[in-house]
Design an enzyme around this catalytic site. Structure first.
Site, PDB file in Angstrom:
ATOM      1  N   HIS A 116       0.822  -1.206   0.000  1.00  0.00           N
ATOM      2  CA  HIS A 116       0.000   0.000   0.000  1.00  0.00           C
ATOM      3  C   HIS A 116       0.861   1.263   0.000  1.00  0.00           C
ATOM      4  O   HIS A 116       0.616   2.209  -0.745  1.00  0.00           O
ATOM      5  CB  HIS A 116      -0.917  -0.029   1.230  1.00  0.00           C
ATOM      6  N   GLU A 132       2.359   1.906  -3.307  1.00  0.00           N
ATOM      7  CA  GLU A 132       1.350   2.536  -4.171  1.00  0.00           C
ATOM      8  C   GLU A 132       1.331   4.056  -3.954  1.00  0.00           C
ATOM      9  O   GLU A 132       1.319   4.833  -4.886  1.00  0.00           O
ATOM     10  CB  GLU A 132      -0.026   1.923  -3.861  1.00  0.00           C
ATOM     11  N   HIS A 133       1.376   4.466  -2.695  1.00  0.00           N
ATOM     12  CA  HIS A 133       1.328   5.903  -2.395  1.00  0.00           C
ATOM     13  C   HIS A 133       2.536   6.650  -2.939  1.00  0.00           C
ATOM     14  O   HIS A 133       2.418   7.758  -3.443  1.00  0.00           O
ATOM     15  CB  HIS A 133       1.285   6.115  -0.877  1.00  0.00           C
ATOM     16  N   GLU A 173      -4.575   7.759   6.814  1.00  0.00           N
ATOM     17  CA  GLU A 173      -5.600   6.914   6.199  1.00  0.00           C
ATOM     18  C   GLU A 173      -6.003   5.797   7.175  1.00  0.00           C
ATOM     19  O   GLU A 173      -7.177   5.503   7.356  1.00  0.00           O
ATOM     20  CB  GLU A 173      -5.035   6.314   4.905  1.00  0.00           C
TER      21      GLU A 173
HETATM   22 ZN    ZN Z   1      -3.965   4.759   0.472  1.00  0.00          ZN
END
Ligand code: ZN
Length: 1112
Positions: free
Chosen positions: A73, A76-77, A172
């Site tokens: 994740h 991805e960021h 998040e």
């Molecule tokens: Zn995210």
């Protein structure tokens, strides 16, 4: 290497040159494969106004290493924060924003999906190509693809971005911390087979991705790059492009940009031999305590993955029957018992090789006491399925509907099309069936169905009971979310009871349980008479207009589907007369729906839906879908409304559900709650949940019985009938409402007028609302600037343009750079007279601090606008104009556009075209004037109102309860621990001496804390200068992040550049005029002190909409 260069020039291989597609789909398709094994789907759509691309990389959280949860994740960021070719961090976003675009990405268990959309053409392509050298052949798509492809070719993982995005990931995660959906999902994972990666924690946090790895001496950035290099291989990527360009041109772009992606021939990950729940995790009962009040029962079964059975989709057969809501179903039975409000069932594949089949039941209070019998009922029904061979007629009904739905499927948004298809491409569908594969049932496979059913067995099951009351004690806490829970083995007695149920014979089962009847709602008449029109009509016609009724009608001339939408507004002032009448109406609506549920279920699964709700100015019915059987459903809805029998047991359950709904809203995320308060402050009338909650307990079933006939006694009827309907059909549907409900007329002079407050020039209001959830750490602010009359075209145009100009910089400054929080929104407010602009942030930082950051941002934005070149200004204008003029995607979108303007009584059906014209007229000077008058913080005429949602565990609150000496102790403990992890053995005594004179609670203590630490490190022997520097850098971040939790506010950010920025900011702040901040404590008095906006007025004489032309 040389081999791949050779390959690179080889032409792509054609895999498929057309796809099976819906009847009205005029796009063309091509699937190709590049020499690096990257597979790409190209979609040519000559009419699209947005182009889009999506890349799905076959790696996700299941590939995280055990000691760095959230790695996939986080990668991805970070991967779109700067690439070798485009090193500037926000280059991609800035480019997209310039062309009306946007981007997003998500990480799932085995996929990471990146996608964007951007204007398909550019009206100022010339200037764009000069300034960017990218907008080839006038298409912003080309430049966007160039930037996009680089994430997969050569991302930079800049240290700076890594650090900051980790905080975005952390925010998040914090946003999800109090969400039951996330908590329950994670608990299920954490208690699954530890050998299956399903048990991972997918999101990650600052701790798992930063602090913990650092303490192990791991170089975080290296881990990111290693992960990327290991898993990001071209053969595991699926690319989808959708644009106006020809397939050939798009193909050449794919070759140009994507052929350079490395291929390391990674095999697909599969988990065929590891079950998600092993023997150890089955036959258990999990008791979970939710944050919000809810009662649920879940049965989870390990299930095989059916990826290869795409022709028969066997699990859909029994999820259809188990999840059925009509007569004979599980739900109908347990609802009649008063045990449940809802039920759903289905198989979910979590990765190639493993799936889970779940049955979810929403329990009532009484149902919680009977959860074992609910589970028993489910297994009794399963025994019917096992006993009766799979029924081909059931499958045929499902197959028929799946074909109809696919045949008349309307185009979806470009970006939704690309990102969905990119993920579908990871699955083994024949390429010809990429569109139809997931949707259409083709083959009745009785054996596969029976095999699947075999998994739905008590021994292969575990139960989850979600409740705040039961069992009353939960002895464990889940690691990542802190969810309280308890696990027990299923008792032998209970297990036997379920096993008996699963093998029961007809005489042992309740006679109410049986397979459904044939479905009468399946549409049979599917013809559409396509008429050629030179241009689709932009407005419906008014075909009936008298004292009782206004009926608007448009026969579809764009989409040619056998569908329609009928909206019925029943205008009455009674519904919203007081919180009490509103609560009565709400209960009434819910009871009607409850009574209709069994009946309407067949319609619903046949693509025909109704809703009944309350929308200002009264009750609202909508019926939509295949028009064939529409009037049958409408008639039944109207009759149920008229003849409702209020049953005590259903009343009790419904009331309990609504009261729970109100209570639970206080536990929504702060940014989810804030809108209600903002709305309440602005609107002249209306109430909030807290007021409804006061009224609800006293309401009885008798109150409903006497109230609803009064509600239906007198109202005005306004109908919109749009779609595959003739004028006569529209009039007939209107007659149905009149003849069944027989309302007395409500003269126009009795209609309520909707108004909003007018904020005076120079005002500065703040409304504070303390949040109820004691565990929530997030505050939120909605910062609103009132600019004038929302019905003014000129003002609308400026606000729309402002939204466009502000969006990317607001995100970049407030979220990316300052990391205030994951949720950062900004935009226009155009509602019922109130024209304004807002910024919304959810953050751990205090609303006062956020307010200051917003004002600094607005000051900077003003300076940025002043510096706009003409070209930049025009580019923003055309971007927002394109957005306004975007083509309508489907029938419902057009229906709801009409409905909006009917509901708000302006009848401004051509609003978007008028907006576009008005935006074209704005000069830079006008716009700057507007900004300086209404938005800029130095303006004395600016009118501001902010809502602050205060977390209970706010910094201020913590500060109140902590002594300065405790703050210092906490800080020293933190630093001691930190030094350990940095491999510097701390000497606590010396450390505390150095801190003797540091005032931790001072304004902005970060510098002085770092100085003291630096002084301490200077006396540590054998410490290299570089190491000291690095340690101090990390310490600064750690201190800034941690001080708030010790009740200390931190304003200044880290490094030198930002420190200079801070000095500049201090100068800016000096230019703000002193304004008196008024805290609103009495909302009624606040509203009474203000003037009101004008109400809505029709933009045209209604007679101009009346039908004079030939019959359609
Ligand atoms: Zn995210």
């Amino acid at each position: 290497m040389s081999e791949s260069v050779l390959h690179r020039d080889a032409p792509p291989i054609l895999i498929e040159n057309d796809l099976e597609r819906p009847a009205l789909d005029d796009r063309s398709y091509r699937v190709i494969k590049l020499p690096n094994e990257l597979e790409a789907l190209l979609i040519h759509d000559p009419d699209t106004d947005m182009a889009s691309a999506s890349m799905d990389v076959n790696v996700g959280a299941f590939s995280d290493s055990d000691d760095m949860p959230g790695l996939a994740h986080a990668v991805e960021h970070v991967s779109f924060m700067g690439t070798e070719k485009y090193p500037k961090e926000n280059d991609y976003m800035e480019y997209l924003s310039r062309y009306n675009g946007s981007s997003n990405a998500y990480t799932s268990s085995t996929s990471t999906n990146y996608h964007f959309e951007v204007a398909a053409t550019s009206s100022n392509s010339k200037s764009a190509s000069q300034s960017n050298g990218a907008a080839k052949s006038g298409s912003p798509f080309y430049g966007a693809l160039d930037r996009f492809a680089q994430f997969f070719v050569a991302p930079l993982f800049l240290a700076d971005s890594v650090d900051r995005e980790l905080r975005a990931v952390d925010s998040e995660h914090k946003k999800n911390l109090q969400s039951d959906v996330w908590r329950e999902a994670q608990l299920d994972k954490s208690l699954a087979n530890p050998k299956h990666p399903y048990c991972h924690f997918n999101t990650g946090s600052f701790k798992t991705l930063h602090d913990d790895p650092l303490s192990r001496g791991v170089n975080i950035r290296n881990e990111f790059m290693k992960f990327w290099e290991t898993h990001y291989s071209a053969n595991r990527m699926k690319l989808v492009l959708l644009g106006r360009e020809s397939l050939d041109e798009m193909e050449s772009w794919v070759v140009e940009f994507f052929a350079d992606i490395r291929n390391t021939d990674r095999a697909q990950y599969r988990w065929d031999d590891v079950p998600i729940y092993s023997e150890k995790e089955l036959k258990k009962v999990l008791y979970v305590k939710p944050v919000k009040e809810s009662r649920k029962l879940r049965l989870s079964f390990t299930y095989p993955d059916e990826e290869d059975l795409y022709e028969s989709h066997p699990s859909r057969y029994f999820s259809h029957l188990i999840g059925h809501e009509g007569p004979g179903s599980i739900l109908a039975y347990i609802k009649a018992k008063g045990w449940a409000n809802g039920l759903s069932a289905g198989a979910y594949s979590h990765c190639p090789g493993s799936a889970i089949f779940t049955v979810d039941v929403r329990l009532t209070e009484d149902g919680l006491n009977h959860y074992q019998e609910v589970a028993q009922t489910i297994f009794q029904y399963i025994s019917i399925l096992n006993e009766r061979c799979p029924q081909e007629w059931v499958f045929d009904e499902m197959k028929g509907m799946s074909e109809v739905d696919f045949r008349f499927k309307q185009k979806s948004q470009a970006v939704r099309t690309t990102n969905r298809l990119a993920s579908v491409m990871q699955r083994p569908y024949p390429r010809k069936w990429l569109l139809s594969g997931p949707a259409v049932l083709r083959k009745f496979d009785a054996r596969a169905i029976r095999r699947g059913l075999g998994y739905l067995h008590p021994k292969n099951c575990r139960l989850t009971v979600v409740s705040q009351e039961f069992p009353g004690e939960w002895d464990q806490r889940e690691k990542w979310y802190g969810t309280e829970y308890k696990v027990e083995d299923m008792s032998q007695e209970f297990l036997e009871m379920l096993q008996e149920a699963a093998q029961s014979a007809q005489e042992d089962r309740p006679s109410e349980l049986h397979l459904p009847h044939r479905n009468e709602f399946i549409p049979t008449r599917l013809e559409v008479q396509k008429k050629s029109v030179s241009e689709p009509a932009k407005a419906p016609r008014l075909i009936r207009n008298d004292e009782n009724v206004r009926t608007w009608h448009k026969r579809d001339d764009r989409f040619w589907v056998p569908k329609a939408n009928v909206y019925i507004y029943m205008r009455t002032p009674l519904l919203n007369l007081s919180p009490k009448t509103y609560v009565l109406s709400l209960l009434y609506e819910q009871l009607v729906k409850d009574a209709l549920n069994e009946y309407s279920y067949d319609a619903e699964i046949s693509g025909l839906r109704y809703t009944l709700s309350d929308i200002d100015p009264g009750l609202f019915i909508a019926v939509g879908g295949y028009d064939d059987k529409m009037s049958i459903l409408l008639e039944k809805v109207l009759l149920s409304m008229r003849d409702l029998e209020v049953r005590e047991d259903r009343f009790k359950i419904t009331k309990e559900r609504i009261s729970r709904f109100f209570r639970n809203q206080a536990y929504d995320s702060p940014y989810g709650q804030i809108g209600q308060y903002a709305w309440w402050l602005i609107h002249a009338d209306g109430w909030i949940n807290e007021q409804y909650q006061v009224e609800l307990p006293d309401v009885t079933a008798d109150d409903i019985r006497t109230f609803f006939p009064r509600l239906l006694e007198q109202f005005h009827i306004e109908v919109l009938a749009h779609g595959n309907l003739h004028k006569e059909d529209a009039l007939r549907l209107t007659d149905q409402v009149e003849s069944i409900l027989k309302p007395k007329k409500l003269p126009q002079s009795h209609w309520p007028i909707e108004r909003t407050v007018v904020l005076p020039q120079g005002c500065d209001y703040i409304y504070e609302h303390p949040l109820k959830d004691p565990a929530n750490v997030n505050h939120a602010i909605k910062y609103m600037l009132y600019c004038g009359d929302s019905y003014s075209r000129e003002l609308r145009a400026k606000l729309l343009l402002l939204k466009q100009v502000a969006k990317e910089p607001a995100f970049n400054q407030l979220r990316t750079k300052e990391q205030l929080g994951y949720v950062v929104f900004s935009g226009e407010m155009l509602s019922r007279g109130f024209g304004g602009f807002y910024v919304l942030i959810q953050s751990e930082k205090s609303p006062d601090y956020l307010e200051e950051r917003i004002e600094l941002f607005l000051t900077k934005l003003g300076k940025m606008i002043a510096k706009f070149t003409n070209e930049e200004f025009e580019a923003h204008k055309s971007s927002i104009i394109n957005k306004r003029l975007e083509k309508l995607k489907d029938l419902s979108q057009e229906s709801s556009r009409f409905a909006t303007h009917i509901r708000n009584e302006t009848f401004d059906f051509e609003c978007v075209y008028n907006d576009a014209d008005a935006i074209r007229e704005i000069s830079k000077e006008d716009f700057l004037n507007f900004y300086n008058t209404h938005i800029d913080p130095t303006s004395p005429t600016r009118a501001k109102l902010a809502v602050h949602m205060l977390a209970q565990s706010s910094v201020k609150e913590i500060a109140k309860n902590i002594k300065p000496s405790e703050q210092k102790t906490a800080l020293l403990e933190l630093l001691t621990e930190f030094l350990f992890t940095a491999d510097i053995t701390p000497d606590s005594k010396k450390l505390s001496t150095k801190f003797a004179n540091v005032d931790v609670a001072a304004n902005d203590p970060v510098d002085s804390v770092v100085d003291a630490l630096s002084a301490y490190l200077a006396n540590v022997p054998d410490l290299e200068e570089a190491k000291v520097k690095k340690t101090l850098e990390s310490a600064r971040t750690l201190i800034a992040v941690s001080l708030p939790s010790m009740g200390v506010e931190v304003k200044k950010l880290g490094d030198d550049e930002e420190a200079t920025g801070a000095r500049e900011e201090d100068e800016l702040k000096k230019s703000w005029p002193k304004r008196e901040q008024i805290y609103i404590t009495d909302v009624q008095a606040f509203k009474a002190s203000l003037g009101l906006s004008r109400g809505p007025i029709s933009v045209k004489e209604l007679s101009e909409f009346e039908d004079s032309g030939p019959k359609l």
